[in-house]
Design a protein around this motif. Structure first.
Motif, PDB file in Angstrom:
ATOM      1  N   PRO A 284      24.241  75.897  29.486  1.00  0.00           N
ATOM      2  CA  PRO A 284      22.897  76.723  29.378  1.00  0.00           C
ATOM      3  C   PRO A 284      21.950  76.443  30.407  1.00  0.00           C
ATOM      4  CG  PRO A 284      23.532  75.907  27.334  1.00  0.00           C
ATOM      5  CD  PRO A 284      24.540  75.263  28.354  1.00  0.00           C
ATOM      6  N   ASP A 285      21.830  75.442  31.095  1.00  0.00           N
ATOM      7  CA  ASP A 285      20.927  74.989  32.039  1.00  0.00           C
ATOM      8  C   ASP A 285      21.402  75.565  33.626  1.00  0.00           C
ATOM      9  OD1 ASP A 285      22.951  73.014  32.500  1.00  0.00           O
ATOM     10  OD2 ASP A 285      21.365  71.404  33.217  1.00  0.00           O
ATOM     11  N   ALA A 286      22.188  76.143  33.557  1.00  0.00           N
ATOM     12  CA  ALA A 286      22.707  76.819  35.072  1.00  0.00           C
ATOM     13  C   ALA A 286      21.925  77.958  35.172  1.00  0.00           C
ATOM     14  CB  ALA A 286      24.234  77.093  35.105  1.00  0.00           C
ATOM     15  N   GLU A 287      21.511  77.894  36.633  1.00  0.00           N
ATOM     16  CA  GLU A 287      20.681  79.033  37.245  1.00  0.00           C
ATOM     17  C   GLU A 287      21.420  80.282  37.022  1.00  0.00           C
ATOM     18  OE1 GLU A 287      21.008  76.195  39.528  1.00  0.00           O
ATOM     19  OE2 GLU A 287      19.420  75.195  38.394  1.00  0.00           O
TER      20      GLU A 287
ATOM     21  N   ALA B  38      35.188  79.361  39.910  1.00  0.00           N
ATOM     22  CA  ALA B  38      35.121  78.394  38.932  1.00  0.00           C
ATOM     23  C   ALA B  38      33.632  77.988  38.731  1.00  0.00           C
ATOM     24  CB  ALA B  38      35.751  77.119  39.504  1.00  0.00           C
ATOM     25  N   GLY B  39      33.180  78.593  37.514  1.00  0.00           N
ATOM     26  CA  GLY B  39      31.861  78.394  36.992  1.00  0.00           C
ATOM     27  C   GLY B  39      31.043  77.075  37.019  1.00  0.00           C
ATOM     28  N   TYR B  40      31.599  76.131  36.304  1.00  0.00           N
ATOM     29  CA  TYR B  40      31.226  75.000  36.099  1.00  0.00           C
ATOM     30  C   TYR B  40      31.163  74.113  37.597  1.00  0.00           C
ATOM     31  CZ  TYR B  40      30.068  70.235  34.224  1.00  0.00           C
ATOM     32  OH  TYR B  40      29.480  69.112  33.915  1.00  0.00           O
ATOM     33  N   GLU B  41      32.247  74.380  38.125  1.00  0.00           N
ATOM     34  CA  GLU B  41      32.343  73.772  39.493  1.00  0.00           C
ATOM     35  C   GLU B  41      31.270  74.012  40.440  1.00  0.00           C
ATOM     36  OE1 GLU B  41      35.156  73.269  43.498  1.00  0.00           O
ATOM     37  OE2 GLU B  41      35.893  73.669  41.487  1.00  0.00           O
ATOM     38  N   LEU B  42      31.065  75.405  40.460  1.00  0.00           N
ATOM     39  CA  LEU B  42      29.930  75.971  41.261  1.00  0.00           C
ATOM     40  C   LEU B  42      28.413  75.314  40.791  1.00  0.00           C
ATOM     41  CD1 LEU B  42      31.478  79.533  41.962  1.00  0.00           C
ATOM     42  CD2 LEU B  42      31.270  77.584  43.354  1.00  0.00           C
ATOM     43  N   TYR B  43      28.431  75.491  39.538  1.00  0.00           N
ATOM     44  CA  TYR B  43      27.185  74.938  38.865  1.00  0.00           C
ATOM     45  C   TYR B  43      26.983  73.502  39.314  1.00  0.00           C
ATOM     46  CZ  TYR B  43      24.869  72.047  35.232  1.00  0.00           C
ATOM     47  OH  TYR B  43      24.049  71.383  34.526  1.00  0.00           O
ATOM     48  N   SER B  44      27.767  72.605  39.062  1.00  0.00           N
ATOM     49  CA  SER B  44      27.549  71.016  39.196  1.00  0.00           C
ATOM     50  C   SER B  44      27.458  70.767  40.592  1.00  0.00           C
ATOM     51  CB  SER B  44      28.699  70.389  38.482  1.00  0.00           C
ATOM     52  OG  SER B  44      30.094  70.757  39.076  1.00  0.00           O
ATOM     53  N   HIS B  45      28.306  71.254  41.579  1.00  0.00           N
ATOM     54  CA  HIS B  45      28.389  70.962  43.013  1.00  0.00           C
ATOM     55  C   HIS B  45      27.046  71.599  43.576  1.00  0.00           C
ATOM     56  CE1 HIS B  45      31.366  68.033  43.173  1.00  0.00           C
ATOM     57  NE2 HIS B  45      31.835  68.624  42.218  1.00  0.00           N
TER      58      HIS B  45
ATOM     59  N   GLY C  89      28.688  57.775  35.474  1.00  0.00           N
ATOM     60  CA  GLY C  89      27.518  56.752  35.407  1.00  0.00           C
ATOM     61  C   GLY C  89      27.251  56.527  36.669  1.00  0.00           C
ATOM     62  N   GLY C  90      28.269  56.053  37.774  1.00  0.00           N
ATOM     63  CA  GLY C  90      27.973  55.733  38.916  1.00  0.00           C
ATOM     64  C   GLY C  90      27.660  56.516  40.087  1.00  0.00           C
ATOM     65  N   LEU C  91      27.556  58.112  39.633  1.00  0.00           N
ATOM     66  CA  LEU C  91      27.238  59.397  40.494  1.00  0.00           C
ATOM     67  C   LEU C  91      26.082  59.848  40.540  1.00  0.00           C
ATOM     68  CD1 LEU C  91      30.891  61.318  39.710  1.00  0.00           C
ATOM     69  CD2 LEU C  91      30.186  59.760  41.629  1.00  0.00           C
ATOM     70  N   ARG C  92      25.220  59.209  39.448  1.00  0.00           N
ATOM     71  CA  ARG C  92      23.949  59.892  39.268  1.00  0.00           C
ATOM     72  C   ARG C  92      24.120  61.301  39.464  1.00  0.00           C
ATOM     73  NH1 ARG C  92      20.519  56.903  43.647  1.00  0.00           N
ATOM     74  NH2 ARG C  92      18.809  56.858  42.187  1.00  0.00           N
ATOM     75  N   THR C  93      24.640  61.976  38.633  1.00  0.00           N
ATOM     76  CA  THR C  93      24.797  63.457  38.370  1.00  0.00           C
ATOM     77  C   THR C  93      23.346  64.265  38.125  1.00  0.00           C
ATOM     78  OG1 THR C  93      25.754  63.416  36.150  1.00  0.00           O
ATOM     79  CG2 THR C  93      27.360  63.359  37.812  1.00  0.00           C
ATOM     80  N   PRO C  94      23.370  65.353  38.844  1.00  0.00           N
ATOM     81  CA  PRO C  94      22.174  65.955  38.526  1.00  0.00           C
ATOM     82  C   PRO C  94      22.467  67.401  37.862  1.00  0.00           C
ATOM     83  CG  PRO C  94      22.775  66.432  40.872  1.00  0.00           C
ATOM     84  CD  PRO C  94      23.738  65.564  40.287  1.00  0.00           C
ATOM     85  N   PHE C  95      23.423  67.186  37.006  1.00  0.00           N
ATOM     86  CA  PHE C  95      23.870  68.339  36.225  1.00  0.00           C
ATOM     87  C   PHE C  95      24.311  67.723  34.868  1.00  0.00           C
ATOM     88  CE2 PHE C  95      27.400  66.745  38.981  1.00  0.00           C
ATOM     89  CZ  PHE C  95      28.459  66.713  37.953  1.00  0.00           C
ATOM     90  N   THR C  96      24.545  68.602  33.942  1.00  0.00           N
ATOM     91  CA  THR C  96      24.933  68.304  32.576  1.00  0.00           C
ATOM     92  C   THR C  96      26.301  67.994  32.369  1.00  0.00           C
ATOM     93  OG1 THR C  96      23.185  69.872  31.618  1.00  0.00           O
ATOM     94  CG2 THR C  96      24.908  69.389  30.279  1.00  0.00           C
ATOM     95  N   THR C  97      26.445  66.826  31.880  1.00  0.00           N
ATOM     96  CA  THR C  97      27.824  66.444  31.567  1.00  0.00           C
ATOM     97  C   THR C  97      28.197  66.033  30.071  1.00  0.00           C
ATOM     98  OG1 THR C  97      27.303  64.308  32.038  1.00  0.00           O
ATOM     99  CG2 THR C  97      28.212  65.385  33.826  1.00  0.00           C
TER     100      THR C  97
END
Length: 192
Positions: free
Chosen positions: A189-192, A93-100, A30-38
């Motif tokens: 699913p929203d990963a490019e 690492a797919g999720y790490e590359l997606y989120s970061h 919540g404190g990170l303002r994540t621009p990815f799906t969590t």
């Protein structure tokens, strides 16, 4: 076909111990303002978090480490993201590359630079400090001691505290990448 080894746990299915950890993770996010799906459509945490929720006694120290590395941060966010993406690319690492990738773009790294980092390359467009972060991450994942010249470049760029933060950040994301890969955690699913 993607086989999920550890499925997300909907909030109403959490044990008391898992619920406590789930709340800690959500506060952290919540404190990170994540621009990815969590969170998935059922309100369950996704990414590395279902694995953590299944093994709360192992996850708590990892989350504490993550909090310590982010709370005392002296590194610019772009430098951090270059190091994280360089590390994530090494492990695929797919999720790490997606989120970061999303965090890096939100921090101002161009799509071209992000794509090159994800592909395991060293983009020419990196600032001198970003290049040092990339080189430290790339060197550490090949094994062996960091060369003295590279260590001195890191200390010149980031100071002793910033260099320590960089090293611990790289170690932390190497660990997270290994967890993601062990459990074959996919990007959402929203990963490019």
């Amino acid at each position: 076909m993607i086989t999920v080894r550890i499925k997300p746990i909907s909030p109403d299915q959490l044990s008391a111990e898992q619920q406590q950890l789930d709340e800690q993770i959500r506060r952290m996010l919540g404190g990170l303002r994540t621009p990815f799906t969590t969170i998935d459509e059922n309100g369950a945490l996704v990414g590395p978090f279902p694995v953590m929720l299944h093994f709360p006694e192992l996850a708590r120290p990892l989350l504490d480490w993550s909090t310590a590395v982010t709370t005392v941060s002296v590194l610019p966010v772009r430098v951090r993201e270059v190091a994280i993406l360089t590390t994530g690319a090494r492990y695929g690492a797919g999720y790490e590359l997606y989120s970061h990738s999303r965090i890096a773009r939100a921090a101002g790294l161009s799509g071209t630079v992000v794509a090159a980092l994800v592909a395991g390359q060293r983009p020419a467009e990196l600032t001198p400090e970003e290049a040092v972060a990339h080189d430290v991450a790339a060197r550490l994942y090949t094994g062996g001691p960091m060369p003295g010249a590279l260590y001195r470049a890191a200390v010149r760029s980031f100071g002793e505290s910033g260099t320590a933060e960089l090293v611990f950040l790289i170690a932390q994301y190497a660990g997270i990448s290994l967890v993601l890969n062990a459990y074959d955690v996919p990007a959402p699913p929203d990963a490019e």
